[in-house]
Design a protein around this motif. Structure first.
Motif, PDB file in Angstrom:
ATOM      1  N   GLU A   1       0.667  -1.100  -0.111  1.00 40.75           N
ATOM      2  CA  GLU A   1       0.116  -0.188  -0.055  1.00 40.75           C
ATOM      3  C   GLU A   1       0.908   1.459   0.020  1.00 40.75           C
TER       4      GLU A   1
ATOM      5  N   ALA B   1     -11.507   7.823  -9.112  1.00 43.26           N
ATOM      6  CA  ALA B   1     -10.997   6.537  -9.379  1.00 43.26           C
ATOM      7  C   ALA B   1     -11.882   5.321  -9.050  1.00 43.26           C
ATOM      8  N   CYS B   2     -12.272   5.559  -7.813  1.00 45.92           N
ATOM      9  CA  CYS B   2     -13.198   4.460  -7.376  1.00 45.92           C
ATOM     10  C   CYS B   2     -14.130   5.158  -6.341  1.00 45.92           C
TER      11      CYS B   2
ATOM     12  N   ILE C   1     -17.640   4.440  -4.052  1.00 45.53           N
ATOM     13  CA  ILE C   1     -18.033   3.173  -3.187  1.00 45.53           C
ATOM     14  C   ILE C   1     -19.278   3.500  -2.469  1.00 45.53           C
TER      15      ILE C   1
ATOM     16  N   SER D   1     -16.256   0.599   3.357  1.00 42.91           N
ATOM     17  CA  SER D   1     -15.186   1.383   3.535  1.00 42.91           C
ATOM     18  C   SER D   1     -14.253   1.531   2.203  1.00 42.91           C
TER      19      SER D   1
ATOM     20  N   ARG E   1     -11.201   1.741   2.302  1.00 34.30           N
ATOM     21  CA  ARG E   1     -10.094   0.818   2.247  1.00 34.30           C
ATOM     22  C   ARG E   1      -9.983  -0.256   1.256  1.00 34.30           C
ATOM     23  N   PHE E   2     -11.244  -0.505   0.744  1.00 35.82           N
ATOM     24  CA  PHE E   2     -11.096  -1.534  -0.269  1.00 35.82           C
ATOM     25  C   PHE E   2     -10.392  -1.180  -1.568  1.00 35.82           C
TER      26      PHE E   2
ATOM     27  N   ASP F   1      -7.825  -1.320  -3.631  1.00 35.56           N
ATOM     28  CA  ASP F   1      -6.704  -2.202  -3.554  1.00 35.56           C
ATOM     29  C   ASP F   1      -6.751  -3.245  -4.455  1.00 35.56           C
TER      30      ASP F   1
ATOM     31  N   GLU G   1      -7.516  -6.652  -2.849  1.00 36.52           N
ATOM     32  CA  GLU G   1      -8.877  -6.785  -2.632  1.00 36.52           C
ATOM     33  C   GLU G   1      -9.851  -6.718  -3.565  1.00 36.52           C
ATOM     34  N   PHE G   2      -9.424  -6.134  -4.843  1.00 33.85           N
ATOM     35  CA  PHE G   2     -10.284  -6.181  -6.038  1.00 33.85           C
ATOM     36  C   PHE G   2      -9.756  -7.559  -6.725  1.00 33.85           C
ATOM     37  N   GLY G   3      -8.859  -8.238  -6.333  1.00 30.65           N
ATOM     38  CA  GLY G   3      -8.488  -9.550  -6.909  1.00 30.65           C
ATOM     39  C   GLY G   3      -7.762  -9.337  -8.224  1.00 30.65           C
ATOM     40  N   LEU G   4      -7.152  -8.303  -8.355  1.00 27.72           N
ATOM     41  CA  LEU G   4      -6.208  -8.139  -9.323  1.00 27.72           C
ATOM     42  C   LEU G   4      -4.745  -8.793  -9.260  1.00 27.72           C
TER      43      LEU G   4
ATOM     44  N   ARG H   1      -6.437   3.468 -14.083  1.00 25.55           N
ATOM     45  CA  ARG H   1      -7.276   4.248 -13.232  1.00 25.55           C
ATOM     46  C   ARG H   1      -7.294   3.419 -12.055  1.00 25.55           C
TER      47      ARG H   1
ATOM     48  N   GLU I   1      -1.477  -3.649 -16.174  1.00 28.16           N
ATOM     49  CA  GLU I   1      -1.333  -2.096 -16.490  1.00 28.16           C
ATOM     50  C   GLU I   1       0.151  -1.686 -16.864  1.00 28.16           C
TER      51      GLU I   1
END
Lengths: 449, 449
Positions: A6, A394-395, A397, A401, A403-404, A406, A409-412, A426, A433
């Protein structure tokens, strides 16, 4: 150690050093020539990797991981030199802790490389394809960027992560680490280079410009046509300097002035937990919340409750008059200025403002956001839709939270950083990327009419 | 008039004007303030469009098209002023022809807008989506860039095309046209703005900075945080100036030093037709071929034949000694220098070199290409694979003409330009490349553990 590194608060000094170097406009022609030569070697080495199979790349990552563990003693000795120098120079214990390596941390860094090996190879993916009316076969194929530069701050694990992610995505990498980790990075880069040769790959896939100091970083930023992508990682000062001064393509990452808006139709239990999580779970990272906006209709009910918990967590509130009215005894409070609305605190501080409507919340966010992540807490589907549609971050929600935001967390899979720009990438950036695409056309003698 | 506005040769003057203005570093604070104000109004106007439905946008495009035809007389009158001034200033007849409008050309420009209306709306497309293990619903959605700037040269139809493509992709646009078309562009922009209001949309979706001259262009290039994407369209000088001087995100388009390599295993009939098509069908555009590389084994058989045809087409050969040996009487020949290998001729000139191997061909292309399009003619599948794998250009073509690198030919619909950079877009850019993405997350009170 997580694969997801992070974004973290800045190490004082480096960003300003870079600004100074860029502004000096020194005629460092020797350094420039040396760095450009490094970039040319990087491009040549990268060609070998661009056509390497996944098997070759994953095997190399395993060899790199083993080498780091095998040479742990050398790395720790170099790290001790960095730690001693920086402690003598007055670095805070919390920053020293980020700089410090241990045998266990080296194992974790090596494990992160093995996890990168386990991720799918982005190179070769066919993004689009079709057969054209004239019989041409058309494919858009994912290919490596080429030469990736990385300018970052103190943590030596970034050196390994950057090399591993670049290698997996078929790129060569040129590193510029923080001076605080200079000795650690030097040994780590040498270990990685030797391991690449052992793996049958060119050592020049991983190079560093650290020995050229600040002018080396400036030369890297200016190596137009030689560096395909430059990713700055660190605090806002470092990132802004790189974005402003670089002549090569840059992806701006990680500056997060994130907002949580508690709507009049919010589930206040959710709101309480989301605000708490977004602020205090890991306050130093870019997806932590910096400003809480509360609808006037629920402020009297919500604020005393959330303030009670924030007091227990030792948070300081920077608020408007409405927030001040709800501050309980023992909770630190300062009157908010425009600086508070703009600031990424990187700590246990929270700006709080009462708004009259969702429109006022959206206007506030538009005015002050860095475009990273905004969250709304509401049970009103129209309020949620409006918030999502009208905010350009960019996100966005709903009812969770900040804090997601990431890559993990997004499964990337592994995350290079979180892009706050609009071009190319983005939000959380994965291995994909670090690639671009190439159009491949096969014909049977077709010409254009 | 085709929807595809192919990149064309530069209009002398503007690029150098821009360089001069950028180098002057004039303290044009009034102009900067005015241009930044335009950009802020552009952003505000763009918010209306970002959430507009496809129906609204397509209806507006139809109104714009009708308005251009209805006000054709005003546009032609303004165009006549431009033509007279430029003819008096010595502009060549071929360039004047590109600048000139007629009733028929205005109809064609209006039709191009109607064709943009018929294209699918890129905004709102869900690029990726999933349900995460913790129940969060994740979508990556295509959204407009925001404020798109366009700096271009003489042709007034680009003014309309840029406005139409921006509108369809949900963006507001700020235009900076060539001074040669100043009067034409001024009237066209006013017609478009009035038509936007008639369509119920903000006039400020289409604005121009032409009245601020060269300092206005410099201010536009420097409007960091206010302009989300800047697209230069024109000759190499203009594009390189914008890429070098801009502080806002830029997509580099259209410089094409394209190669055709005739392999030892080529079908020489195909090779003949492909070379001819790639060079002479439309020599002024960026996907025309500039250099022909011929394998030594087929040179004696191939060159006399293709040279015969190129002589008929009045092409001048700039060649090495091997090429010279095959030159027939009546075909213009000059000995090639490094300048020839680097040059985009934009005309009936072709550099020719004999190579000993496919590796030498690849090395030559790597050394000199602008990264646009390379073609190989071969029946050898391994040669084709090698050429495709080892060359890192936006488009690599096997057994077809370089002229196919084109948004229309690729089935992308309207084309903004052809990107020769690696970030964000590479090769022909359609409406989708004028968008970015946003992550949208829906939860039920989730917090991060």
């Amino acid at each position: 150690m997580s694969l997801t590194n992070e974004c973290e608060f800045p190490v004082p000094g480096q960003a300003n050093d870079l600004v100074a170097a860029a502004l000096e406009q020194t005629n460092e022609s020797d350094v420039t020539a040396a760095v450009h030569d490094i970039a040319r070697r990087s491009k040549v080495a990268g060609r070998v990797l661009a056509t390497a199979t996944r098997g070759t790349k994953d095997a190399a990552l395993a060899i790199l991981a083993d080498a780091l563990v095998a040479h742990g003693g050398r790395i720790l000795a170099a790290n001790a030199v960095d730690i001693d120098r920086e402690r003598a120079g007055g670095m805070s214990e919390s920053t020293l802790d980020r700089l410090a390596l241990t045998t266990q941390r080296i194992e974790a860094i090596a494990d992160a490389l093995r996890q990168v090996a386990a991720l799918p190879d982005p190179v070769g993916e066919v993004i689009r394809g079709s057969r054209l009316p004239n019989g041409l076969t058309l494919r858009q194929v994912r290919v490596p960027m080429g030469v990736v530069g990385m300018i970052y701050e103190a943590r030596p694990n970034v050196t390994v992560d950057a090399a591993g992610l670049a290698l997996k995505s078929g790129n060569s990498v040129i590193l510029r680490g923080g001076s605080a980790a200079a000795e650690s990075n030097k040994v780590i880069v040498n270990v990685l280079r030797d391991a690449l040769v052992e793996a049958g790959l060119p050592a020049d896939l991983v190079q560093s410009v650290d020995e050229y100091g600040r002018p080396g970083a400036v030369a890297l930023m200016g190596a137009r046509g030689l560096v395909d992508l430059l990713v700055p990682r660190g605090g806002a000062g470092l990132i802004q300097t790189v974005v402003r001064e670089a002549k090569v393509p840059v992806i701006e990452t990680g500056v997060g002035n994130c907002h949580v808006y508690v709507d009049s139709a919010a589930n206040l239990d959710w709101a309480h937990d989301i605000v708490l999580n977004a602020k205090v779970q890991r306050p130093s990272v870019c997806n932590a919340a910096e400003t809480l906006l509360v609808h006037r209709d629920v402020a009297a009910q919500f604020l005393p409750r959330v303030f009670e918990t924030l007091r227990e967590e030792k948070v300081t509130i920077h608020g408007d008059a409405g927030a001040k009215a709800a501050i309980p005894a023992g909770l630190s409070f300062e009157s908010a200025t425009d600086e508070d609305w703009a600031k990424e605190y990187h700590g246990l501080d929270l700006a709080v403002r009462i708004v009259d409507s969702i429109d006022q919340a959206i206007d506030h966010i538009r005015a002050w956001t860095s475009g990273h992540t905004e969250a709304i807490v509401t049970n009103d589907v129209n309020a949620a839709d409006k918030f999502v549609a009208e905010l350009d971050s960019a996100c966005v929600i709903v009812n969770a939270s900040t804090r997601f935001t990431d890559g993990g967390e997004f499964g990337l899979g592994a995350e290079i950083g979180i892009s706050t720009q609009k071009l190319h990438a983005r939000g959380p950036m994965g291995l994909g990327e670090l690639t671009t695409s190439k159009w491949v056309v096969f014909g049977q003698g077709q010409i254009r009419q």
